[in-house]
Design a protein around this motif. Structure first.
Motif, PDB file in Angstrom:
ATOM      1  N   THR A 234      18.109  -4.941  -1.653  1.00 21.27           N
ATOM      2  CA  THR A 234      16.807  -5.532  -0.827  1.00 21.27           C
ATOM      3  C   THR A 234      15.830  -5.138  -1.480  1.00 21.27           C
ATOM      4  O   THR A 234      15.481  -3.884  -1.568  1.00 21.27           O
ATOM      5  N   VAL A 235      14.879  -6.121  -1.882  1.00 18.94           N
ATOM      6  CA  VAL A 235      13.455  -5.562  -2.656  1.00 18.94           C
ATOM      7  C   VAL A 235      12.454  -6.201  -1.806  1.00 18.94           C
ATOM      8  O   VAL A 235      12.291  -7.250  -1.520  1.00 18.94           O
ATOM      9  N   SER A 236      11.680  -5.352  -1.354  1.00 21.47           N
ATOM     10  CA  SER A 236      10.356  -5.470  -0.589  1.00 21.47           C
ATOM     11  C   SER A 236       9.130  -5.955  -1.124  1.00 21.47           C
ATOM     12  O   SER A 236       9.336  -6.040  -2.418  1.00 21.47           O
ATOM     13  N   GLY A 237       8.318  -6.074  -0.614  1.00 21.30           N
ATOM     14  CA  GLY A 237       6.914  -6.632  -1.136  1.00 21.30           C
ATOM     15  C   GLY A 237       6.315  -5.627  -2.031  1.00 21.30           C
ATOM     16  O   GLY A 237       6.917  -4.525  -2.458  1.00 21.30           O
ATOM     17  N   SER A 238       4.813  -5.932  -2.490  1.00 17.37           N
ATOM     18  CA  SER A 238       4.561  -5.179  -3.594  1.00 17.37           C
ATOM     19  C   SER A 238       4.011  -3.612  -2.933  1.00 17.37           C
ATOM     20  O   SER A 238       3.554  -3.474  -1.711  1.00 17.37           O
ATOM     21  N   GLY A 239       4.515  -2.726  -3.805  1.00 18.05           N
ATOM     22  CA  GLY A 239       4.439  -1.138  -3.539  1.00 18.05           C
ATOM     23  C   GLY A 239       3.100  -0.689  -3.470  1.00 18.05           C
ATOM     24  O   GLY A 239       2.279  -1.449  -4.068  1.00 18.05           O
ATOM     25  N   SER A 240       2.813   0.451  -2.986  1.00 15.56           N
ATOM     26  CA  SER A 240       1.553   1.005  -2.721  1.00 15.56           C
ATOM     27  C   SER A 240       1.195   1.499  -4.089  1.00 15.56           C
ATOM     28  O   SER A 240       2.032   2.074  -5.106  1.00 15.56           O
ATOM     29  N   ARG A 241      -0.239   1.478  -4.375  1.00 12.75           N
ATOM     30  CA  ARG A 241      -0.573   1.759  -5.676  1.00 12.75           C
ATOM     31  C   ARG A 241      -1.052   3.118  -5.580  1.00 12.75           C
ATOM     32  O   ARG A 241      -1.699   3.664  -6.489  1.00 12.75           O
ATOM     33  N   ALA A 242      -0.898   3.829  -4.591  1.00  9.67           N
ATOM     34  CA  ALA A 242      -1.362   5.299  -4.295  1.00  9.67           C
ATOM     35  C   ALA A 242      -0.562   6.400  -5.327  1.00  9.67           C
ATOM     36  O   ALA A 242       0.348   6.178  -6.031  1.00  9.67           O
TER      37      ALA A 242
END
Length: 796
Positions: A234-242
């Protein structure tokens, strides 16, 4: 590839971008046969040696299918070929057939079912001709199998741009080929974001939404095809850029491989920004570039590994532009089958000489070497010796029974190899037969008489005999020989050790060579009582003595030890025996009378009886008088104002004592000429020698040994007539009539009367001289036993 320096030995750097995967091996390859029917060798059967041109190989076979084990032999015909399975000869049957070229064909490979034996096992090809027998390397034949998955892929979740990893594990023979399916469709290996590792790992980098789905692992080999359980990604939405610290999700595993295989060292790292993965060796050696590839974003592939690739590999994940890093490491062990560096060479040697074969093999781990003689394991013993970790085979005194083919078999956990060589024993025409009726009889504890009869045939050319001698417990290389005339049929062997078993055999020699050895015979020398011990005496005080000698640990092994006796010289009976073990080297006698001369006797004994004794006569009077005349020096440190006066007094006393000493010496040496005529008295007054050639001035041993006489003790004893003791030590009995009659035979030693010197006078002069030479300057000025003082008897 990064630059190497003293602190960073040539790491391998991988850019964050993915690299194309390695091409996959072809599918459907049939590997059920390791060898095919070989073409006839043009020189088969015409070689002077018997050797293998082809040997069977390890193989994995599908049950029910045929299999052929290759074997081709070169040698002088006729050559007979048979096969062994698990060390037992394989009989001819309809199930298996030996082909014309020597190969073995199993028509239908089967497992142990329904009572029929399994065809799995270790197979050896055996070839034999009139020169000997050789055995091929062992070939392990196994059935192809496929187990169930013991690790199934697990469901996982990931963010877009992240990393996903699936893994499955399954065992099989041969090693299964692993592929992956997504939603029942084979994964597209052309997609650079998908990395398939040979051991059943799927890596997906730079995740996207379309990567979601159900993944299956597919394992296949010649035995079966199996599919694992499904695992959902399962691939979720755009990850955090932190910012995220570099993290190694999976590091390299410890691997054990064989040379020429491929090593896959996995390293999966995450972080934001994406970390840079690099590889290095823990020992600092460079990894190199030949045969090195990268797979995915950080997996290290080493194709065609060698022993030099063994080591600990370190995977490092670095944040770009910083020194922030995480590491993981794994050990790679590369094994190498045994292979020969030096093969044994066929040799021809005359009968009775020594034959040597050398066989050196290398491998990882180091191989174990075994020798075979005509197919039978050859161990050390008799006239066969193995040295240098079995790499050297030596056969001494070769005869017709030693003609054979010798094989060197080198084996380790990675494989085995064999090499062979032939020994030919050369015989001259007309050699005599072996000597007969060899007998050995002990004559004494150090001598054995060996007798024999001449050979039955060809005796006219005999020029002599050689007798071979060795201790029965010694190896053959320690034997020695003694030559005997051709007209003599017995020989006395001397200089042997008591209570020891010896082996004897004999050969007859002619100008053209030696006969074969006679049958060996054994004889044992009887034991004997031990020799006299070397005894020395040391006075410890006015009423105590210390007896010193060398310990004999072997006495304890033969139920022996020492016996000690002592008595006053005027008495007829001894006190003792005092039994002492053979490991003891000293004993103290105390509560003795200082006015009496003592006789001390020490002997060694074992199961064969008592040895001769060593005797010493000792007087304690000198030591007691010196103690009274010369009390221990007690020089204390005084004030500086008194030092000058004290020193003057001491110097004056020393000058006066020195004058007295010179006067006494002048009077004494006036009789020097007469002393030299009385040799017996001079020898009897010689002080005894202590251990390490030390002489104690307080001891008078009338039959003591001089510095040069220790080696002549042996079994001789120097005894003193009791009358002479009374003459020398007359001070103790002055004024008392002698109850014993005088010796009517013994004449006076001197024509004119010699003034007797009392023992106490001798002690006084000796001690005074010592005090003059070593004035008291402190506790360290006490005379040592190594300093015997001046020679008052004029010996020098």
């Amino acid at each position: 590839i990064g630059q190497a320096n003293a602190h960073n030995p040539a790491p391998l750097l991988f850019s964050p971008g993915p690299l194309p995967p390695l091409s996959q091996p072809p599918e459907g390859a049939d590997i059920s046969f390791s060898s095919h029917l070989p073409c006839p060798h043009p020189g088969l059967g015409h070689s002077a040696e018997l050797a293998f041109a082809e040997e069977p190989s390890d193989d994995v076979v599908v049950p029910g299918q045929p299999v052929v084990l290759g074997c081709r032999v070169e040698g002088t015909p006729p050559v007979q070929i048979t096969w062994r399975k698990n060390g037992v000869e394989l009989p001819e049957s309809t199930h298996s057939t030996v082909l014309a070229n020597g190969s073995l064909m199993i028509h239908h490979f089967q497992l142990d079912r329904g009572g029929s034996p399994s065809d799995e096992g270790d197979y050896e090809c055996v070839a034999q001709n009139r020169f000997g027998l050789v055995i091929s390397r062992r070939a392990r034949i196994q059935a192809a199998t496929m187990s169930d998955f013991h690790v199934h892929p697990q469901a996982t979740m990931g963010e877009e741009g992240g990393v996903a990893r699936f893994q499955c594990q399954i065992h099989g023979l041969p090693e299964p080929l692993i592929t992956w399916e997504k939603n029942r469709v084979p994964v597209d290996t052309d997609n650079e974001r998908y990395t398939l590792l040979p051991k059943g790992v799927l890596q997906i980098t730079g995740l996207r939404a379309e990567d979601s789905g159900i993944f299956h692992c597919v394992a296949s080999n010649i035995a079966s095809v199996r599919v694992s359980h499904g695992a959902r990604l399962t691939v979720s939405g755009s990850g955090s850029r932190a910012y995220k610290e570099p993290t190694i999700l999976v590091g390299p595993e410890n691997l054990t491989l064989t040379v020429h295989q491929t090593a896959v060292l996995e390293c999966v790292a995450t972080g934001n920004p994406r970390p840079i993965v690099s590889w290095s060796r823990l020992d600092g050696r460079p990894i190199g570039v030949e045969g090195i590839q990268v797979l995915g974003t950080g997996n290290l592939i080493i194709s065609d590994v060698t022993v030099q690739h063994s080591g600990v590999y370190v995977c490092a994940a670095n944040r770009p532009g910083t020194r922030v890093r995480r590491t993981a490491q794994g050990r790679l062990v590369v094994q190498a089958p045994a292979e020969f560096v030096q093969h044994p060479q066929s040799i021809s040697r005359p009968a009775g000489t020594t034959a040597m074969f050398t066989c050196q093999a290398q491998g990882e781990p180091p191989p174990h070497v075994t020798w075979l003689k005509n197919g039978q394991v050859l161990g050390p013993g008799g006239h066969v010796r193995l040295k240098n970790n079995n790499s050297t085979l030596t056969i001494s005194g070769i005869g017709p029974e030693d003609e054979a083919i010798y094989q060197c078999v080198a084996e380790n956990s990675a494989g085995s190899s064999q090499a062979s060589a032939r020994l030919t024993v050369l015989w001259a025409e007309g050699l005599p037969g072996p000597p007969r009726n060899v007998r050995a009889v002990s004559v004494s504890s150090t001598e054995v008489r060996v007798s024999w009869s001449e050979p039955l045939v060809n005796t006219k050319e005999i020029i002599g005999y050689v007798l071979h001698i060795r201790k029965a417990a010694d190896p053959p290389e320690l034997e020695y020989q003694e030559a005997v005339s051709k007209s003599t049929f017995q020989h006395l062997v001397s200089d042997l050790e008591p209570s020891t078993a010896y082996s004897f055999y004999i050969k007859a020699y002619t100008p053209t060579g030696a006969s074969s050895a006679s049958a060996p015979t054994l004889a044992s020398t009887p034991g004997e009582a031990p020799a006299p011990p070397l005894l020395s005496v040391r006075v410890l005080g006015s009423s105590s003595l210390q007896l010193l000698w060398e310990p004999w640990p072997r006495l304890a092994q033969h139920q022996g030890g020492f016996k000690l006796f002592y008595r006053p010289a005027s008495k007829t009976s001894f006190t003792g025996p005092i039994l002492l073990p053979g490991t003891v080297s000293s004993y103290n006698l105390s509560q003795l009378d200082p006015a009496v001369v003592y006789e001390v006797k020490l002997l060694a004994y074992n199961q064969h009886g008592d040895g001769n004794a060593t005797v010493r006569f000792v007087s304690l009077r000198g030591a007691s008088e010196r103690t009274a005349l010369s009390p221990p020096c007690d020089c204390q440190k005084e004030e500086a104002t008194n030092q000058t006066s004290t020193t003057g007094i001491i110097v004056g006393i020393h000058i006066g004592v020195t004058c007295i000493i010179f006067c006494v010496l002048f009077l004494l040496f006036g009789q020097r000429g007469r002393v030299l005529l009385c040799k017996d008295v001079e020898n009897q007054l010689s002080p005894p020698q202590g251990p390490q050639s030390q002489r104690d001035p307080g001891v008078l041993a009338l039959n003591g040994v001089g510095r040069g006489e220790w080696g002549q003790l042996g079994r001789e004893e120097k005894r003193m007539d009791l009358k002479e003791l009374e003459q020398l030590f007359s001070a103790g009995a002055a004024g008392q009539p002698d109850p014993r009659p005088k010796d009517p035979i013994g004449p006076d030693l001197c024509d004119e009367p010699f003034p007797k010197l009392p023992l106490q006078g001798l002690s006084l002069l000796e001690e005074t001289a010592l005090q003059v030479e070593a004035p008291c300057a402190g506790p360290a000025a006490t005379p040592t036993p190594q300093d015997p003082g001046p020679n008052l008897l004029g010996e020098g």
